[in-house]
Design an enzyme around this catalytic site. Sequence first.
Site, PDB file in Angstrom:
ATOM      1  N   ASP A   8       0.874  -1.166   0.000  1.00  0.00           N
ATOM      2  CA  ASP A   8       0.000   0.000   0.000  1.00  0.00           C
ATOM      3  C   ASP A   8       0.925   1.233   0.000  1.00  0.00           C
ATOM      4  OD1 ASP A   8      -2.239   1.733   0.580  1.00  0.00           O
ATOM      5  OD2 ASP A   8      -1.647   1.664   2.681  1.00  0.00           O
ATOM      6  N   ASP A  10      -0.099   5.015   0.982  1.00  0.00           N
ATOM      7  CA  ASP A  10      -0.364   5.927   2.098  1.00  0.00           C
ATOM      8  C   ASP A  10      -0.350   5.173   3.429  1.00  0.00           C
ATOM      9  OD1 ASP A  10      -1.255   7.964   3.745  1.00  0.00           O
ATOM     10  OD2 ASP A  10      -3.335   7.770   3.135  1.00  0.00           O
TER      11      ASP A  10
HETATM   12  P1  B16 Z   1      -6.738  10.187  -4.265  1.00  0.00           P
HETATM   13  P2  B16 Z   1      -3.888   4.179  -0.340  1.00  0.00           P
HETATM   14  C1  B16 Z   1      -5.732   6.112  -0.453  1.00  0.00           C
HETATM   15  O1  B16 Z   1      -4.428   5.659  -0.661  1.00  0.00           O
HETATM   16  C2  B16 Z   1      -5.806   6.960   0.789  1.00  0.00           C
HETATM   17  O2  B16 Z   1      -5.526   6.176   1.939  1.00  0.00           O
HETATM   18  C3  B16 Z   1      -7.193   7.539   0.926  1.00  0.00           C
HETATM   19  O3  B16 Z   1      -7.269   8.351   2.087  1.00  0.00           O
HETATM   20  C4  B16 Z   1      -7.533   8.368  -0.318  1.00  0.00           C
HETATM   21  O4  B16 Z   1      -8.837   8.912  -0.264  1.00  0.00           O
HETATM   22  C5  B16 Z   1      -7.405   7.454  -1.534  1.00  0.00           C
HETATM   23  O5  B16 Z   1      -6.087   6.914  -1.580  1.00  0.00           O
HETATM   24  C6  B16 Z   1      -7.703   8.175  -2.833  1.00  0.00           C
HETATM   25  O6  B16 Z   1      -6.692   9.111  -3.087  1.00  0.00           O
HETATM   26  O7  B16 Z   1      -7.733  11.237  -3.893  1.00  0.00           O
HETATM   27  O8  B16 Z   1      -5.312  10.695  -4.285  1.00  0.00           O
HETATM   28  O9  B16 Z   1      -7.098   9.466  -5.542  1.00  0.00           O
HETATM   29  O10 B16 Z   1      -3.941   4.012   1.157  1.00  0.00           O
HETATM   30  O11 B16 Z   1      -4.725   3.159  -1.088  1.00  0.00           O
HETATM   31  O12 B16 Z   1      -2.472   4.251  -0.867  1.00  0.00           O
HETATM   32 MG    MG Z   2      -2.839   3.007   3.492  1.00  0.00          MG
END
Ligand code: B16
Ligand code: MG
Length: 217
Positions: A8, A10
Amino acid sequence: SIKAFIFDLDGVIVDTAIYHYQAWRRLANELGFDISEEFNEQLKGVSRMESLDIILAHGGLTLPDEKKAELAAQKNQWYLELVSRMTSEDILPGVANFFSQVRKANLLTALGSVSKNAPLILERIGMTEAFYAIIDGTKITKGKPDPEVFTKGAAELEVAPAECVVFEDAVAGVEAGKRGGMFVVGLGSPEVLTQADFVAPSLNALTVDEVLERFSK
Ligand code: B16
Ligand code: MG
């Protein structure tokens, strides 16, 4: 045997949750309410539009789709202002060391992130080349806890799900990995990540050998 590690983004490689929170909070404030850091926990691993729906429900607002698209775009613009300042300094502790062990062990690597901004973030921190396959929010139709993001990663690496270990910090992400038939290492608290095969505080607290030993039969 284990052939691939799927990460992953984030909360595992970088901590962009704080930037998501700042941008969502700014949006909520403009709409006349506030969101807490604790509230932000449930947004981790959840897609942009689903996050917006959760936030609007929290503020007691129902808005038409066009307005929601506008708000999501505004949030993303604020988020990108924060992300554009990221550098390799923002890579979480222990990540570089862990990846050098991964290379030595000849394991395949994939990124499994629902973020549409994942490729940009990898460029900013100089880690694009660390992944053989990059699955991001533009390549999937269903966000976590659906396993699509991880099963696509395994497919691109041409390995079976049972040969993959997923590294995840979010409840929705751990569930996605398990539903995909993979081994899952939770990064965070064992009380929260109850579905993980085992939990460590972060990649900094793990060695590749330790992970492989856990899942070798
Ligand atoms: P975006 P991951 C996720 O990343 C985040 O944890 C989540 O908080 C966010 O809303 C989502 O990506 C979408 O992100 O707005 O940049 O497309 O944890 O899957 O790496
Ligand atoms: Mg994450």
